[in-house]
Design a protein around this motif. Structure first.
Motif, short mmCIF file in Angstrom:
data_model
loop_
_atom_site.label_atom_id
_atom_site.label_comp_id
_atom_site.label_asym_id
_atom_site.label_seq_id
_atom_site.Cartn_x
_atom_site.Cartn_y
_atom_site.Cartn_z
N THR A 49 0.83 -1.21 0.00
CA THR A 49 0.00 0.00 0.00
C THR A 49 0.86 1.27 0.00
N HIS A 351 -8.08 5.16 0.37
CA HIS A 351 -8.00 3.74 0.04
C HIS A 351 -8.68 3.45 -1.30
N GLY A 391 -14.61 0.43 2.68
CA GLY A 391 -13.15 0.18 2.64
C GLY A 391 -12.67 -0.74 3.75
N ASN A 393 -9.47 -0.52 5.14
CA ASN A 393 -8.49 0.15 5.99
C ASN A 393 -7.26 -0.73 6.24
N GLY A 399 -4.58 2.16 0.58
CA GLY A 399 -5.07 0.78 0.72
C GLY A 399 -6.00 0.31 -0.37
#
Ligand SMILES: Nc1ncnc2c1ncn2[C@@H]1O[C@H](COP(=O)(O)OP(=O)(O)OP(=O)(O)O)[C@@H](O)[C@H]1O
Ligand SMILES: Cc1ncc(COP(=O)(O)O)c(N)n1
Length: 414
Positions: A49, A351, A391, A393, A399
């Protein structure tokens, strides 16, 4: 009685070790949407990420041979391309698509990762325009990619429409210019000066005229050196903007994460103690989301010319949650006759790694299932909207999205 066969979809793309983009995102999307996924890997990226830490392209024949193996045995109902990395891979991939006569082809013209790494060599842009775009049913550039393919800057919706016309002229039947990168950006004056710097034109009153002249010269010239410089400038500029926004948001997220740690521990205990209740509650919550969608009066799809042609888009299941007061993200569709804007609520998150990959994979899945191109795009939009909204996380940076979200919302709790 004819046997019903599962739709088969092939992705030709790069591997993302972090699992959020590339082949991994595509296969997750295929699985979620109930189609059989296959892959031809073009390159291995060392990625998480926080960014792309290495790119190892495979020999071009490796991509061609994987496609051959899959096409000659299992068969392909639809395919998508993602990271192709170089001109030789593009040429061989295009040859295979041509040889098998595949028509349900989605081209996601991946050029650069959100963190700035080069996923397509500059000189390969020409190969993409000449060999691959003419074979595409749907092409899905983001704004910087559309600028490179169309050879023009995009600041307004009218610019986007012009870029869509230019890209359509390269051969794809349907162009979707995605709006993820359109967050307002610098004001008009700043953009004018920046544009003037890149094009070497004046930013004053005669700007439009100069820009037009430049664009004519540009299409006549087509010098590779020029488009190389142009592409680098555009992509570098967009990446810098994104990185700044990303870092600000990331710091904010970190503080929030810290604050939420204790709270999360409590929630975990609660989940363990009351699993049944939580699941029931979640189901009700999802039903509410659906009701919100169904009851929402303002369909966010605006169809420029043929409303009757796109009436299927009013289907409540395909409506994004949100309303006109929310900041919007708009994807522009052009089929050579009409423009359609698909808009949904812009989720305020960092993300969004792999959103483009996931979106194009969902379109390919829809096509394999026999949907029209417009239905497939609409359903792809709903799939990615849910994946961004719910999302996960994960990771310390940019992400991945949640590939389970769409099915979960449909009531399939897993
Ligand atoms: N913040 C957001 N909220 C809602 N939808 C978004 C958001 N960002 C992107 N999207 C949607 O996700 C899809 C992909 O758009 P985007 O412009 O991010 O593509 P991309 O840059 O190619 O993605 P990536 O490079 O991350 O794979 C589009 O349908 C877009 O509307
Ligand atoms: C293998 C591969 N393919 C595509 C992307 C683009 O996704 P993003 O722009 O979100 O990094 C990527 N990062 N990696």
């Amino acid at each position: 009685m004819t046997e019903v066969r599962v739709p088969r979809v092939l992705t030709i793309a790069g591997s993302d070790s972090g699992g959020g983009a590339g082949i991994q995102a595509d296969l997750k999307t295929f699985q979620e949407l109930g189609v059989y996924g296959m892959s031809a890997i073009t390159a291995i990226t060392v990625q998480n990420t926080l960014g792309v830490h290495g790119v190892y392209p495979l020999p071009p024949e490796a991509a061609a041979e994987q496609i051959e193996a899959v096409g000659s045995d299992l068969g392909v109902d639809a395919l998508k391309t993602g990271m192709l990395f170089n001109a030789e891979i593009i040429r061989l991939v295009a040859d295979q698509i041509h040889k098998f006569g595949w028509e349900k082809v989605v081209v996601d013209p991946v050029m650069i990762a959100k963190g700035g790494a080069e996923l397509l060599q500059n000189e390969a842009v020409l190969a993409m325009k000449e060999h691959l775009l003419p074979l595409a049913l749907v092409v899905t550039p983001n704004i910087p990619e559309a600028e490179v393919l169309a050879g023009m800057r995009i600041r307004t919706m009218e610019d986007r429409r012009e870029a869509a016309r230019r890209i359509h002229a390269l051969g794809p039947k349907i162009v979707v210019i995605k709006g993820g990168h359109d967050e307002g950006g610098p004001d008009r004056e700043d953009r004018d000066h920046e544009e003037a710097r890149i094009y070497g034109i004046s930013a004053g009153a005669d700007r439009e005229e100069n820009l037009e002249k430049h664009s004519e010269e540009h299409s006549e010239e087509h010098s590779e050196e020029h488009s190389d410089k142009y592409m680098k400038e555009i992509l570098a500029e967009h990446t810098e903007e994104q990185m700044e926004k990303h870092m600000d948001k990331h710091q904010e997220d970190h503080t929030n994460n810290h604050k939420n740690n204790h709270k999360n521990n409590h929630i975990n205990d609660h989940i363990n103690d009351h699993m049944e209740d939580i699941l029931k509650e979640n189901t009700e919550k999802h039903m509410e989301v659906h009701l919100d969608v169904v009851n929402h009066p303002d369909d966010q799809t605006r169809t420029a010319m043929h409303p009757e042609k796109y009436s299927h888009m009013n289907s409540p299941i395909f409506k994004a949650v949100g309303n006109d007061r929310d900041p919007q993200v708009i994807d522009l569709i052009y089929d050579g006759a009409a423009f359609t804007e698909l808009s949904g609520k812009r989720v305020n998150t960092v993300h969004t790694h792999g959103t483009g990959c996931t979106f194009s994979a969902a379109i390919a899945a829809g096509l394999a299932q026999g949907m029209s191109a417009f239905d497939a795009i609409r359903s792809g939009r709903s799939f990615i909207q849910a994946a961004i909204e719910d999302g996960l996380n994960l990771g310390q940076g940019h992400g991945p999205t949640n590939h389970w979200a769409y099915q979960r919302r449909l009531g399939v709790l897993r």
